[in-house]
Design a protein around this motif. Structure first.
Motif, PDB file in Angstrom:
ATOM      1  N   VAL A   1     -13.216  -8.544  -0.517  1.00 49.61           N
ATOM      2  CA  VAL A   1     -13.056  -7.089  -0.630  1.00 49.61           C
ATOM      3  C   VAL A   1     -11.919  -6.807  -1.615  1.00 49.61           C
ATOM      4  O   VAL A   1     -10.776  -7.209  -1.368  1.00 49.61           O
ATOM      5  N   VAL A   2     -12.244  -6.164  -2.722  1.00 52.64           N
ATOM      6  CA  VAL A   2     -11.210  -5.747  -3.659  1.00 52.64           C
ATOM      7  C   VAL A   2     -10.678  -4.404  -3.160  1.00 52.64           C
ATOM      8  O   VAL A   2     -11.459  -3.485  -2.889  1.00 52.64           O
TER       9      VAL A   2
ATOM     10  N   ALA B   1      -0.164   2.683  -4.062  1.00 45.86           N
ATOM     11  CA  ALA B   1      -0.201   1.277  -3.640  1.00 45.86           C
ATOM     12  C   ALA B   1       0.312   1.130  -2.199  1.00 45.86           C
ATOM     13  O   ALA B   1      -0.204   0.316  -1.426  1.00 45.86           O
ATOM     14  N   PHE B   2       1.304   1.928  -1.861  1.00 39.54           N
ATOM     15  CA  PHE B   2       1.825   1.925  -0.485  1.00 39.54           C
ATOM     16  C   PHE B   2       0.707   2.284   0.490  1.00 39.54           C
ATOM     17  O   PHE B   2       0.508   1.625   1.517  1.00 39.54           O
ATOM     18  N   ASP B   3      -0.039   3.309   0.159  1.00 40.49           N
ATOM     19  CA  ASP B   3      -1.128   3.756   1.036  1.00 40.49           C
ATOM     20  C   ASP B   3      -2.266   2.730   1.079  1.00 40.49           C
ATOM     21  O   ASP B   3      -2.871   2.502   2.140  1.00 40.49           O
ATOM     22  N   ALA B   4      -2.538   2.091  -0.047  1.00 39.50           N
ATOM     23  CA  ALA B   4      -3.561   1.032  -0.055  1.00 39.50           C
ATOM     24  C   ALA B   4      -3.101  -0.136   0.827  1.00 39.50           C
ATOM     25  O   ALA B   4      -3.922  -0.803   1.465  1.00 39.50           O
ATOM     26  N   GLY B   5      -1.789  -0.342   0.880  1.00 36.07           N
ATOM     27  CA  GLY B   5      -1.248  -1.385   1.755  1.00 36.07           C
ATOM     28  C   GLY B   5      -1.492  -1.054   3.217  1.00 36.07           C
ATOM     29  O   GLY B   5      -1.773  -1.953   4.033  1.00 36.07           O
ATOM     30  N   ALA B   6      -1.393   0.225   3.543  1.00 36.91           N
ATOM     31  CA  ALA B   6      -1.678   0.639   4.927  1.00 36.91           C
ATOM     32  C   ALA B   6      -3.155   0.379   5.253  1.00 36.91           C
ATOM     33  O   ALA B   6      -3.492  -0.056   6.363  1.00 36.91           O
TER      34      ALA B   6
ATOM     35  N   ALA C   1      -8.159   4.290 -14.295  1.00 37.19           N
ATOM     36  CA  ALA C   1      -7.511   5.263 -13.405  1.00 37.19           C
ATOM     37  C   ALA C   1      -7.193   4.652 -12.033  1.00 37.19           C
ATOM     38  O   ALA C   1      -6.456   5.240 -11.237  1.00 37.19           O
ATOM     39  N   TYR C   2      -7.745   3.479 -11.773  1.00 37.11           N
ATOM     40  CA  TYR C   2      -7.497   2.793 -10.498  1.00 37.11           C
ATOM     41  C   TYR C   2      -6.711   1.502 -10.737  1.00 37.11           C
ATOM     42  O   TYR C   2      -7.021   0.756 -11.668  1.00 37.11           O
ATOM     43  N   ALA C   3      -5.716   1.276  -9.876  1.00 35.76           N
ATOM     44  CA  ALA C   3      -4.984   0.009  -9.904  1.00 35.76           C
ATOM     45  C   ALA C   3      -5.684  -0.962  -8.953  1.00 35.76           C
ATOM     46  O   ALA C   3      -6.243  -0.534  -7.936  1.00 35.76           O
ATOM     47  N   ILE C   4      -5.628  -2.244  -9.297  1.00 36.79           N
ATOM     48  CA  ILE C   4      -6.138  -3.249  -8.351  1.00 36.79           C
ATOM     49  C   ILE C   4      -4.963  -3.688  -7.485  1.00 36.79           C
ATOM     50  O   ILE C   4      -3.959  -4.187  -7.995  1.00 36.79           O
ATOM     51  N   ASP C   5      -5.071  -3.475  -6.189  1.00 40.71           N
ATOM     52  CA  ASP C   5      -3.955  -3.782  -5.301  1.00 40.71           C
ATOM     53  C   ASP C   5      -4.034  -5.193  -4.731  1.00 40.71           C
ATOM     54  O   ASP C   5      -3.034  -5.892  -4.642  1.00 40.71           O
ATOM     55  N   THR C   6      -5.204  -5.601  -4.323  1.00 40.65           N
ATOM     56  CA  THR C   6      -5.353  -6.939  -3.747  1.00 40.65           C
ATOM     57  C   THR C   6      -6.834  -7.284  -3.624  1.00 40.65           C
ATOM     58  O   THR C   6      -7.703  -6.407  -3.713  1.00 40.65           O
TER      59      THR C   6
END
Ligand SMILES: Cc1cc2nc3c(=O)[nH]c(=O)nc-3n(C[C@H](O)[C@H](O)[C@H](O)COP(=O)(O)O)c2cc1C
Length: 195
Positions: free
Chosen positions: A87-88, A110-115, A151-156
């Protein structure tokens, strides 16, 4: 061996029982089960509830899997090859905030994607699956593979699978197939100031 995960204060066992294995069984995950993990992630809190996260997923042994898998560094490929899904997690760099007409940079994407990642990981634990986040990937290759706009960062990238026998792993990483410890809370939480 004693488990290093000793709770210093009362918490639900969920928080210490979750850890990130690399040994997976090769069992496939049904789409409905994977959706439960993404559903938990969807309910994560975010600044102004803009929900910047996006999830691009692939089951192993499908056409969508290979390009994502190929973007992982060799070390991660070595163990994710037995995972059930990848899952990206990506997040929108900008958002239209309340009262605004145009998009503006979202400092907490990114903080919210971490949540969202944490919610996914805890739901995986509750559902008998395991999740393992990875920063080890070629971002440009992955972006092209999944058609992700700038427009989107890849977080993990998260590997999801059924925890398996460490014996399937090469010797070097087999020894690391254990829950890890944490720094004490006294070195992590400070009342009022860090000075
Ligand atoms: C954002 C992020 C990136 C990570 N990248 C990798 C990685 O590329 N490869 C890997 O084997 N583990 C990776 N990990 C796993 C961490 O090493 C692991 O979560 C950490 O050591 C804590 O262990 P635990 O999750 O088992 O509690 C990553 C974890 C996070 C949250």
């Amino acid at each position: 061996m004693t488990n290093p995960r000793q709770r210093a204060h009362p918490i639900d066992p969920l928080f210490t029982e979750r850890w990130s294995p690399r040994a997976f069984t090769e069992e496939a995950i049904a789409t409905a089960e994977l959706m439960s993990l993404l559903e938990a992630a969807r309910w994560a809190p975010s600044a102004y509830n803009v929900q910047p996260w996006r999830f691009i997923y692939a089951h192993r042994d499908t056409a969508a899997w290979q390009p994502i898998f190929d973007s992982l560094v060799e070390f991660n490929q070595m163990w994710t090859k037995r995972a059930a899904a990848l899952v990206v997690i990506a997040s929108a760099r900008e958002a239209v905030f309340p009262g605004a007409a145009a998009p503006a940079p979202n400092a907490s994407h990114a903080f919210d994607a971490g949540a969202a990642w944490a919610s996914l990981a805890f739901q995986a634990q509750l559902s008998g699956w395991s999740a393992h986040a990875m920063a080890g990937f070629d971002a440009a290759k992955l972006r092209a593979a999944i058609g992700l706009p700038e427009a989107y960062a890849i977080d993990t990238v998260v590997a999801v699978g059924r925890k398996g026998d460490p014996a399937v792993l090469p010797e070097g990483i087999r020894a690391r197939e254990l829950p890890s410890d944490r720094r004490p809370l006294s070195q992590t939480a400070f009342e009022g100031t860090m000075r």
